[in-house]
Design a protein around this motif. Structure first.
Motif, PDB file in Angstrom:
ATOM      1  N   GLY A 169       0.782  -1.227   0.000  1.00 15.06           N
ATOM      2  CA  GLY A 169       0.000   0.000   0.000  1.00 15.06           C
ATOM      3  C   GLY A 169       0.807   1.267   0.000  1.00 15.06           C
ATOM      4  N   THR A 170       2.146   1.177   0.150  1.00 12.35           N
ATOM      5  CA  THR A 170       2.980   2.369   0.112  1.00 12.35           C
ATOM      6  C   THR A 170       3.370   2.696  -1.319  1.00 12.35           C
ATOM      7  N   ASP A 171       3.715   3.939  -1.550  1.00 13.93           N
ATOM      8  CA  ASP A 171       4.119   4.426  -2.872  1.00 13.93           C
ATOM      9  C   ASP A 171       5.620   4.244  -2.986  1.00 13.93           C
ATOM     10  N   ASN A 172       6.033   3.052  -3.428  1.00 15.46           N
ATOM     11  CA  ASN A 172       7.448   2.705  -3.436  1.00 15.46           C
ATOM     12  C   ASN A 172       7.971   2.608  -4.862  1.00 15.46           C
ATOM     13  N   THR A 173       9.112   3.233  -5.113  1.00 14.63           N
ATOM     14  CA  THR A 173       9.827   3.128  -6.378  1.00 14.63           C
ATOM     15  C   THR A 173      11.197   2.551  -6.091  1.00 14.63           C
ATOM     16  N   THR A 174      11.525   1.430  -6.708  1.00 13.54           N
ATOM     17  CA  THR A 174      12.812   0.788  -6.493  1.00 13.54           C
ATOM     18  C   THR A 174      13.529   0.631  -7.822  1.00 13.54           C
ATOM     19  N   LEU A 175      14.705   1.224  -7.910  1.00 15.35           N
ATOM     20  CA  LEU A 175      15.562   1.090  -9.080  1.00 15.35           C
ATOM     21  C   LEU A 175      16.685   0.134  -8.712  1.00 15.35           C
ATOM     22  N   GLY A 176      16.733  -1.005  -9.394  1.00 17.09           N
ATOM     23  CA  GLY A 176      17.726  -2.013  -9.077  1.00 17.09           C
ATOM     24  C   GLY A 176      19.006  -1.862  -9.871  1.00 17.09           C
ATOM     25  N   GLN A 177      19.937  -2.787  -9.640  1.00 17.10           N
ATOM     26  CA  GLN A 177      21.245  -2.699 -10.274  1.00 17.10           C
ATOM     27  C   GLN A 177      21.142  -2.740 -11.783  1.00 17.10           C
ATOM     28  N   ASN A 185      -9.591  -8.014  -8.873  1.00 17.18           N
ATOM     29  CA  ASN A 185      -9.777  -9.179  -9.742  1.00 17.18           C
ATOM     30  C   ASN A 185      -8.461  -9.418 -10.465  1.00 17.18           C
ATOM     31  N   SER A 186      -8.497 -10.214 -11.532  1.00 16.97           N
ATOM     32  CA  SER A 186      -7.268 -10.549 -12.242  1.00 16.97           C
ATOM     33  C   SER A 186      -6.682  -9.359 -12.985  1.00 16.97           C
ATOM     34  N   ILE A 187      -7.426  -8.255 -13.095  1.00 20.90           N
ATOM     35  CA  ILE A 187      -6.965  -7.079 -13.840  1.00 20.90           C
ATOM     36  C   ILE A 187      -6.591  -5.931 -12.911  1.00 20.90           C
ATOM     37  N   PHE A 188      -7.440  -5.618 -11.944  1.00 18.21           N
ATOM     38  CA  PHE A 188      -7.279  -4.405 -11.144  1.00 18.21           C
ATOM     39  C   PHE A 188      -6.704  -4.698  -9.755  1.00 18.21           C
ATOM     40  N   THR A 189      -5.762  -3.836  -9.333  1.00 15.94           N
ATOM     41  CA  THR A 189      -5.224  -3.842  -7.975  1.00 15.94           C
ATOM     42  C   THR A 189      -5.310  -2.425  -7.432  1.00 15.94           C
ATOM     43  N   ALA A 190      -5.918  -2.284  -6.250  1.00 17.24           N
ATOM     44  CA  ALA A 190      -6.054  -0.979  -5.608  1.00 17.24           C
ATOM     45  C   ALA A 190      -5.205  -0.945  -4.350  1.00 17.24           C
ATOM     46  N   ASN A 191      -4.750   0.233  -3.975  1.00 18.96           N
ATOM     47  CA  ASN A 191      -3.983   0.364  -2.745  1.00 18.96           C
ATOM     48  C   ASN A 191      -4.161   1.754  -2.161  1.00 18.96           C
ATOM     49  N   ASN A 235       0.463  12.147   5.727  1.00 24.19           N
ATOM     50  CA  ASN A 235       0.593  11.708   4.341  1.00 24.19           C
ATOM     51  C   ASN A 235      -0.554  10.777   3.960  1.00 24.19           C
ATOM     52  N   VAL A 236      -1.031  10.927   2.733  1.00 23.48           N
ATOM     53  CA  VAL A 236      -2.056  10.045   2.174  1.00 23.48           C
ATOM     54  C   VAL A 236      -1.620   9.639   0.773  1.00 23.48           C
ATOM     55  N   VAL A 237      -1.708   8.349   0.453  1.00 24.82           N
ATOM     56  CA  VAL A 237      -1.472   7.866  -0.906  1.00 24.82           C
ATOM     57  C   VAL A 237      -2.600   6.921  -1.283  1.00 24.82           C
ATOM     58  N   ALA A 238      -2.912   6.848  -2.575  1.00 27.77           N
ATOM     59  CA  ALA A 238      -3.926   5.924  -3.079  1.00 27.77           C
ATOM     60  C   ALA A 238      -3.657   5.675  -4.551  1.00 27.77           C
ATOM     61  N   GLY A 239      -3.990   4.490  -5.023  1.00 25.32           N
ATOM     62  CA  GLY A 239      -3.712   4.197  -6.422  1.00 25.32           C
ATOM     63  C   GLY A 239      -4.492   3.020  -6.952  1.00 25.32           C
ATOM     64  N   LEU A 240      -4.465   2.892  -8.272  1.00 22.41           N
ATOM     65  CA  LEU A 240      -5.146   1.804  -8.970  1.00 22.41           C
ATOM     66  C   LEU A 240      -4.281   1.385 -10.148  1.00 22.41           C
ATOM     67  N   LYS A 241      -4.104   0.081 -10.313  1.00 24.80           N
ATOM     68  CA  LYS A 241      -3.310  -0.465 -11.413  1.00 24.80           C
ATOM     69  C   LYS A 241      -4.134  -1.488 -12.170  1.00 24.80           C
ATOM     70  N   ALA A 242      -4.051  -1.437 -13.492  1.00 23.40           N
ATOM     71  CA  ALA A 242      -4.732  -2.409 -14.349  1.00 23.40           C
ATOM     72  C   ALA A 242      -3.693  -3.119 -15.196  1.00 23.40           C
ATOM     73  N   LYS A 293      -2.346   7.204  -9.613  1.00 22.94           N
ATOM     74  CA  LYS A 293      -2.031   7.330  -8.195  1.00 22.94           C
ATOM     75  C   LYS A 293      -2.258   8.764  -7.742  1.00 22.94           C
ATOM     76  N   PHE A 294      -2.595   8.904  -6.477  1.00 26.16           N
ATOM     77  CA  PHE A 294      -2.860  10.197  -5.855  1.00 26.16           C
ATOM     78  C   PHE A 294      -2.023  10.300  -4.590  1.00 26.16           C
ATOM     79  N   PHE A 295      -1.558  11.523  -4.262  1.00 24.45           N
ATOM     80  CA  PHE A 295      -0.784  11.706  -3.039  1.00 24.45           C
ATOM     81  C   PHE A 295      -1.117  13.061  -2.416  1.00 24.45           C
ATOM     82  N   TYR A 296      -0.948  13.135  -1.102  1.00 27.89           N
ATOM     83  CA  TYR A 296      -1.105  14.386  -0.362  1.00 27.89           C
ATOM     84  C   TYR A 296      -0.179  14.342   0.839  1.00 27.89           C
ATOM     85  N   THR A 297       0.605  15.408   1.031  1.00 27.65           N
ATOM     86  CA  THR A 297       1.496  15.542   2.178  1.00 27.65           C
ATOM     87  C   THR A 297       1.308  16.910   2.803  1.00 27.65           C
ATOM     88  N   ASN A 298       1.155  16.936   4.129  1.00 29.00           N
ATOM     89  CA  ASN A 298       1.092  18.182   4.883  1.00 29.00           C
ATOM     90  C   ASN A 298       2.206  18.175   5.922  1.00 29.00           C
TER      91      ASN A 298
END
Length: 664
Positions: A50-58, A425-431, A466-473, A483-488
């Motif tokens: 559920g976190t907004d994570n970006t990982t760049l590998g080797q 379902n097999s297409i959509f993932t929400a977080n 902080n608030v994050v939310a997103g949907l992937k198909a 994805k949506f984000f808000y930070t105060n």
């Protein structure tokens, strides 16, 4: 291996793309949903569902061949890097400056404030095996002070680069950049035997002044950098492992008088350039059990990091020092459907200024601030059912703050987070995720410290929500994300050198809100992705600017990034291109309380060809064309674009990069 699931929906690993993963090369730019041991093989042990994570590998980093932090994040529209030279570059995640994020190198905390005209964390990207960014919501066990998230840099290990079946290896690499006649040479050796692993790496880069897209010389743009990495580890047959890492980088060259600004027109007269000497060093010792059994799965770490900066003028010398001694003891407790990680961590951070003014009578002053913190934390990661993953945790921190002239404050606070990821379902993932973070009183920048300060009662600990939310198909080889984000950020410390009677401590509030939409297409041997990010930032309720926004936030606006890569089977040839489009952005001048000079639009296109000759698999040849159309621009997060009396630092114009690497 530890459980780690990266969640917030963007783009999948290319391990599922035929013709790429089978050859051990992962061409993805963002690893988002995977279990440890799968996907790219890169691990972020602290990411949570559920976190907004970006990982760049080797593999991703080697594919982009970055020479600075701007290259590392060139395909991430919500991660901006301002400044055209390494000594002035700062990272903005969702528009929030990295000093409001927890930054670690090999797990060691960085006290990332030194001088508002300089970078906060100078690093050589060639050392890196992985960079992970938790934007906004971060888990409690990642460490204290993760107000708007965290950035984790991990350097290379021998096991990551040693070829299968070998016990010793190494490489020699050379690079030439036409813009500035920049030459760099790097050499590395590594190996393992009888449980002992070792690695040594050294790089030197030297070059002249570069030119921008308009053919103008970029002030203070010479290259003179020396970096190195040493690692030694021992793993017993019982699984007990001890690893020591030593990393060091130094930039010693003349820079613009204010290193992140080309020139200020008017004001007090200053030279165009002055010498800067920046040294950053990181030492980390870590104990783990690589074969945990039962309830015993510990991590014990102690680290010491510092940044030392000297800025020299004709009649004055100023030295700033920023350091952190920190450590942790934690244990991961396995559960039937997940795990709980609990532990204790601490830091002792220090900032110091030594200032000498030579005209008679000679004047000298020293100012020091310190903060010590102890925290208790726990983070739970669960798979409640096959389609639902949950993470929640909290921490309690006790901080002692020591200011100049014997001022002391003791404060305590609590932080909490919760996030979840659901396969609809097999297409959509929400977080979605939420966090509240308490970070104690922030240390001042060393170069602004004044030993005459008298701290007002208004100085308070900094907090964030902080608030994050997103949907992937995911539809076969196509992926669409939103994805949506808000930070105060509340009660951010914003100090100035004068007036000493009050300490000039202003507590500000900032917010960042926005979204990102993107898409990706995978095919046999390659991929194409495109993303659009919108970031709107405010300080004290009005549009952010790059001056008051230093150490807080920056106006980013609308950024579009695109990338395409293809590897031709059985030829050893890989080709790729990427582009960044920044749309025109309104600006605000807080001093005139009126609109400022608009941020202009710009378009930058880069391309590369990489060749590994099939008869010589240990040889890699690469040619890059950067800023192909010679765009004359400053990156969106660069200081001063909105002020009419500021000439901001321009990015380099067209350049060609030639790289050769030979593995032993």
């Amino acid at each position: 291996m530890r459980y780690a699931a990266c969640a917030f929906g963007t783009i999948l690993s290319l391990s599922a793309v035929p013709g790429i993963a089978e050859e051990g090369t992962n061409l993805s730019t963002i690893v988002v949903t995977r279990d440890v041991g799968e996907g790219s093989g890169d691990e972020n042990e602290y990411s949570a569902p559920g976190t907004d994570n970006t990982t760049l590998g080797q593999a991703e980093l080697e594919l982009s061949n970055p020479t600075d932090l701007g290259d590392v994040f060139q395909n991430e529209p919500r991660i901006s890097v301002g400044g055209s030279n390494s000594i002035s570059q700062k990272i903005y995640v969702n528009g929030v400056e990295e000093t409001n994020l927890l930054v670690t190198i090999d797990g060691g905390r960085q006290n990332n404030k030194i001088f508002h005209h300089n970078t906060t964390n100078l690093i050589d990207p060639a050392l890196l095996k992985q960079v992970s960014v938790d934007a906004g919501v971060a888990p409690a066990d990642i460490g204290p002070g993760a107000l708007a998230g965290a950035i984790q840099f991990e350097t290379r290990d021998p096991k990551d680069i040693l070829e299968p079946g070998k016990t010793i290896g190494g490489f020699v690499a050379g690079e030439y950049i036409t813009n500035g006649d920049i030459f760099s040479t790097s050499v590395s050796g590594y190996g393992h035997a009888d449980g002992v692993e070792w690695l040594g790496y050294l790089k030197f880069a030297d070059g002249g002044l570069r030119k921008d897209g308009g053919g103008n010389t970029i002030i203070g743009s010479k290259t003179h950098l020396l970096s190195g990495l040493a690692k030694l580890a021992y793993q017993a047959a019982t699984g007990d492992r001890i690893e020591v890492s030593f990393e060091r980088v130094r930039d010693d060259e003349s820079r613009p008088y204010r290193a992140n600004i080309g020139q200020i027109i008017g004001g007090r007269p200053v030279p165009l350039e002055r010498p800067y000497d920046l040294l950053r060093q990181n030492i980390v010792a870590t104990y783990t059990d690589e074969t945990p059994t039962g309830m015993w799965d510990p991590t014990i770490r102690i680290a010491y990091s510092f940044t030392d900066l000297g800025a020299f003028d004709t009649d004055e010398v100023a030295y700033g020092w920023s350091s952190s001694l920190n450590g942790k003891f934690e244990n991961r407790f396995p559960l039937e459907n997940g795990s709980v990680t609990a532990g204790l961590d601490f830091y002792a951070d220090k900032g110091r200024l030594n200032y000498d003014y030579f005209p008679l009578p000679a004047f000298s002053e020293t100012a020091v601030e310190k903060a010590e913190n102890v925290g208790l934390y726990a983070q739970t990661r669960l798979t409640l059912m096959e389609v639902l993953r949950l993470s929640f945790g909290g921490r309690a921190d006790l901080q002692q703050f020591h200011g100049v002239n014997g001022h002391d404050d003791t404060n305590a606070g609590a932080s909490g987070n919760i996030s979840a990821e659901w396969d609809i379902n097999s297409i959509f993932t929400a977080n979605a995720g939420f966090s509240h973070v308490w970070a104690g009183i922030q240390l001042a920048e060393p170069f602004l410290m004044n030993f005459r300060w008298d701290y007002p009662r208004t100085i308070k600990p900094t907090r964030a929500n902080n608030v994050v939310a997103g949907l992937k198909a995911t539809i076969q080889n196509f992926i669409l994300t939103g994805k949506f984000f808000y930070t105060n950020l509340d009660t951010i410390r914003d100090e100035t050198y004068n007036p000493p009677a009050t300490g000039a401590i202003v507590m500000r509030e900032a917010e960042s809100i926005g979204f990102e939409v993107g898409g990706r297409a995978n095919w046999d041997g390659g991929y194409f992705n495109i993303a659009y990010g919108y970031v709107d930032t405010k300080i004290d309720g009005v549009s952010a600017d790059t001056d008051i926004g230093q150490y807080i936030t920056s106006p980013i606006g609308q950024i579009i990034t695109a990338q395409i890569v293809h590897k031709f089977d059985n030829t050893g040839v890989t080709v790729g291109a990427d582009a960044e489009f920044a749309l025109k952005q309104k600006s605000y001048d807080p001093y005139a309380m009126a609109p400022g000079v608009p941020f202009p639009a710009y378009e930058v296109v880069n391309a590369f060809v990489e060749f590994v000759p099939p008869p010589l698999p240990n040889v890699t040849l690469r040619v890059e064309a950067n800023n192909i159309f010679d765009e004359n621009y400053s990156s969106r997060a660069t200081y001063g674009e909105e002020y009419g009396n500021v000439r901001p630092l321009r990015e380099p114009g067209r350049s060609f990069v030639f790289t050769a690497k030979v593995k032993i």
